[in-house]
Enzyme design. Structure first.
Site, short mmCIF file in Angstrom:
data_model
loop_
_atom_site.label_atom_id
_atom_site.label_comp_id
_atom_site.label_asym_id
_atom_site.label_seq_id
_atom_site.Cartn_x
_atom_site.Cartn_y
_atom_site.Cartn_z
N ASN A 117 0.68 -1.13 0.11
CA ASN A 117 0.01 -0.10 0.09
C ASN A 117 0.82 1.20 -0.04
O ASN A 117 0.77 2.16 0.92
CB ASN A 117 -0.95 0.07 1.11
CG ASN A 117 -0.35 -0.24 2.59
OD1 ASN A 117 0.80 -0.62 2.80
ND2 ASN A 117 -1.14 0.51 3.55
N HIS A 202 -5.66 -9.76 4.84
CA HIS A 202 -6.07 -8.63 5.98
C HIS A 202 -7.55 -8.72 5.99
O HIS A 202 -8.06 -8.57 5.30
CB HIS A 202 -5.72 -7.18 5.38
CG HIS A 202 -6.23 -6.29 6.42
ND1 HIS A 202 -5.84 -5.15 6.82
CD2 HIS A 202 -7.37 -5.73 6.57
CE1 HIS A 202 -6.45 -4.28 7.49
NE2 HIS A 202 -7.60 -4.66 7.08
N ASP A 327 3.88 -5.50 11.66
CA ASP A 327 2.73 -4.48 11.12
C ASP A 327 3.37 -3.23 11.32
O ASP A 327 2.61 -2.28 11.53
CB ASP A 327 1.32 -4.68 11.62
CG ASP A 327 0.25 -4.05 10.67
OD1 ASP A 327 0.75 -3.30 9.73
OD2 ASP A 327 -0.88 -4.10 11.16
ZN LIG Z 1 -3.57 -5.17 7.73
#
Ligand SMILES: [Zn+2]
Lengths: 444, 312
Positions: A117, A202, A327
């Site tokens: 992303n 996710h 993360d």
């Molecule tokens: Zn995620």
């Protein structure tokens, strides 16, 4: 080109757990000489007794090369963080590939996987190649890009997985967003397997997740909209069903809710090829830590209840959760020094993961061997990467001093961003050396 | 006890003693509004900024009148009429407001916790005039003042709050406030409008209107917002009104001296029947009157009324 890592407590689960000297030549392990069997490693790592000076002598010193004295330290296969956001290209003010790599090295990681992303999204070979090339120039930690499942992360059409694989991607994920369309998820699983890319999911049902913190009394008191556990577990159950349907393995990212864990545990018991990761903040903090609208406690999925945290810890210890991944999500004050409901999700984690995991070891939640499995062997297995300490393998090591307690200060960290709730925390041990391909990329 | 707090942010952070100070001060200032010349010089030279990021004419006007009756200079800044606020971060807005050296900032914001963020950065006093679904302390205080006037004391009173509890800052602040003063608060709503863990604020929960009405000394109805149908909270206004609206026949189960309250604005015919809103046991307009007195009291206390009394 030669290196000896002397007298360390070498732990490579299922392979070696002993005081040993490791000889490295030309980036490869050439021999592992066991000096003494280790004992009592469950709770604190290297046994306190250590070696007598006589035993400390190892035969065959290298004529030229570096000697690293690892006495009292634990030497483990290079740690792999399979869930990192590097922000480059596009948001270099938060993190660059280079700054992320430095943070990873300081955190003890020899390999990291970066999520797609970015801006532009890593949904084509050029972006994947750019990331790999930029990372190579740093001559440090290995960076393995995770490419997008769908073009632009829009959830509408597949990316060209064949090209992405050729460019160097190791997995695909729309991380940051769920793949809402179940047919797209099915097809992505089926098609990606044929090119050799793992799918990382996710899990989030966006129609249920329209809140900003865990649903419960803390959110109610603060007047913040809640995100129920089911927003995650529904999608976990769907992905398990799709994995069963297609016979293709699926990896569940950042598990936070106990119902997700129950579903994964059941699925594993009946032979479904599902693996899962959690992040250190989910086994460390709870929604009670969302105090006074502190945006450094805002992430997605959100910090859950005490019961969920207990379930996550249990799942780490019984193997339901295979991997600890950070993360790592850098954000600047532009995204964090704002109203809670306006703030971006996520915290940095590369430089605190080992410290927080060592706290779990010191609490007896998991052994040092289990820690190594979650941070090195299992992510390697899931992604098909090399790992382990044996003759002929690449010389990737993380050396941890389990007794070097220290206070972590975010401002002294290597990440460009400082968004962490763990600033000022004391950790029981420390990463002292990180070695990638026989080269020391970090030492302290 | 004297007043020492810099801000009034929520009911959670106010002690029972502080609530009593505010209510007692409001009682004594209420008389000013009944004078032919409704103004005292107490806060002359003090600057009050009314910073309303979220529109609210009623609350803003109430604060404005309160400030003017104490001779403070009040300035309104709202998101809709000010280039200063549009597109600017809250912290930047805060710094700009700070630069104008206000004594008090009255703040209404759509984000829960926004006044708390501002209070940490600014030396001026912050009064929360409603933040997201978190708190609306001056509403709770004016409700408590209204009830105390009629009932003498709040201790052991039974207060029922009926409506969308999930999204109501008024409900949260009233639960905390009334409970602190020894009242028993019950909340009633369909399960879709009942937030998880509301009991932890001290309220008991029911889904049954009859049990909410029976034995109640105070019934507080909350406004139902039509757009809420979009998140599937209730099937229709018609059905909501049938199941959770307050009408004359439901009131037959209530105590004869029950007080009917509503923070306004009313949705007549939805959550409250017109004949109930206008009945003698309705204190809805008294709430508005108490609002000015409570806000005068808080402005007075924060602007140094008790903090540095030798100013005068
Ligand atoms: Zn995620």
């Amino acid at each position: 080109m030669q290196m000896i890592i002397k007298n360390g407590h070498v732990i490579d689960p299922g392979n070696i757990n002993a005081i040993a000297d490791i000889h490295v030549d030309n980036g490869k392990i050439v021999s592992v000489k066991i000096l003494k069997k280790a004992s009592g490693v469950r709770k604190g790592g290297a046994d306190g007794k250590g070696l007598s000076p006589e035993q400390n002598v190892s035969p065959g010193e290298p004529e030229a090369g570096r000697v690293i004295d690892a006495s009292g330290c634990i030497v483990v296969p290079g740690l792999i963080d399979m869930h990192v956001h590097l922000r480059e290209p596009g948001e270099e003010y938060k993190e660059t590939i280079e700054s992320g790599i430095r943070a990873a090295a300081a955190g003890g990681f020899t390999s990291i996987c970066c999520m797609p992303n970015t801006r532009p999204v890593n949904d084509n070979g050029q972006v994947t190649e750019f990331i790999i090339q930029t990372a190579r120039q740093c001559r440090s930690v290995n960076v393995y890009p995770v490419a997008a499942i769908s073009r632009g992360l829009a959830g509408k059409e597949m990316c060209e997985y064949g090209e992405l694989k050729e460019a160097g991607a190791v997995a695909i994920s729309d991380d940051g967003r769920p793949v809402v369309d179940s047919l797209l998820m099915r097809r992505a699983l089926e098609y990606s397997q044929s090119v050799g890319l793992k799918v990382i999911s996710h899990c989030e049902d966006p129609s249920l997740s329209g809140g900003v913190m865990n649903e419960g009394s803390v959110a109610t008191r603060a007047g913040l909209a809640g995100i129920p556990n089911a927003a995650e577990s529904i999608m976990v159950m769907r992905d398990i069903a799709l994995s069963e349907l297609t016979g293709v393995p699926v990896h569940i990212a950042h598990v936070s809710a106990r119902e997700s864990i129950f579903a994964i545990r059941d699925a594993k018991a009946r032979g479904v090829n599902v693996t899962a990761e959690t992040a250190p903040h989910y086994f460390t903090l709870t929604d009670n830590d969302v105090k006074n609208y502190d945006t450094y406690a805002k992430m997605n999925p959100p910090l859950r209840s005490v019961d969920d945290r207990s379930a996550v810890r249990e799942a780490l210890s019984d193997g339901t959760i295979d991997v600890i991944a950070t993360d790592h999500a850098p954000h600047s004050i532009l995204e964090k020094d704002v109203e809670f409901d306006m703030a971006a999700n996520g915290i940095i984690g590369l430089e605190t993961a080992v410290g927080l995991s060592l706290i779990l070891v010191s609490k007896g939640v998991m052994s040092m061997e289990t820690l190594v499995e979650k941070l090195a062997n299992n992510p390697a297995k899931i992604l098909g990467l090399e790992s382990g300490i044996a003759d002929g393998k690449t010389a990737n090591f993380t050396i941890i001093d389990p007794k070097r307690s220290h206070v972590y200060h975010a401002k002294e960290g290597y990440s460009k961003s400082k968004n962490t709730p763990f600033d000022g925390w004391e950790f029981p041990g420390k990463v002292v050396t990180t070695i990638v391909g026989g080269v020391v990329v970090f030492s302290s | 006890m004297t007043w020492t707090k810099k801000d009034v942010l929520d009911m959670e952070s106010l002690s029972a003693e502080e609530i009593n100070i505010i209510l007692d001060t409001a009682d004594s200032l209420k008389e000013i509004s009944k004078r032919p010349i409704k103004k005292v010089p107490t806060l002359r030279g003090k600057t009050v900024i009314l910073f309303f990021q979220e529109a609210s004419t009623r609350t803003r006007v109430s604060f404005d009148i309160a400030a003017k009756r104490l001779s403070a200079d009040s300035i309104s800044i709202s998101a809709s009429n000010s280039s200063m606020v549009k597109g600017e971060t809250l912290i930047d807005t805060a710094k700009n407001l700070e630069a104008m050296s206000p004594d008090i900032i009255v703040m209404r914001h759509s984000s829960s916790g926004a006044p708390h963020l501002l209070a940490q950065r600014i030396s001026a006093s912050i009064i929360n005039a409603g933040d997201g679904t978190h708190a609306h302390p001056t509403q709770a205080l004016l409700d408590m003042m209204t009830v105390r006037e009629r009932k003498g004391s709040l201790k052991n009173l039974r207060v029922s709050i009926i409506g969308d509890i999930s999204r109501s800052r008024v409900a949260r602040s009233n639960i905390l406030g009334f409970t602190k003063m020894g009242a028993h608060v019950k909340v009633a709503a369909p399960p879709t409008m009942m937030p998880k863990g509301i009991e932890s604020l001290g309220a008991s929960v029911t889904g049954d209107m009859k049990s909410a009405i029976e034995g109640a000394d105070v019934i507080m109805m909350l406004r139902i917002q039509k757009e809420r149908q979009q998140s599937f909270l209730f099937p229709s206004e018609r059905e909501y009104s049938k199941r959770f609206g307050l009408n004359i026949s439901r009131l037959q189960h209530a105590k004869p001296d029950v007080l009917i309250m509503h923070p306004g604005p009313l949705n007549r015919g939805v959550e409250i029947a017109p004949e109930v809103a206008d009945a003698p046991y309705s204190v809805i307009l008294d709430q508005v009157t108490s609002g000015v007195a409570v806000r005068m009291a808080i402005l007075y206390l924060l602007a140094g009324g008790m903090r540095d009394a030798d100013d005068h």
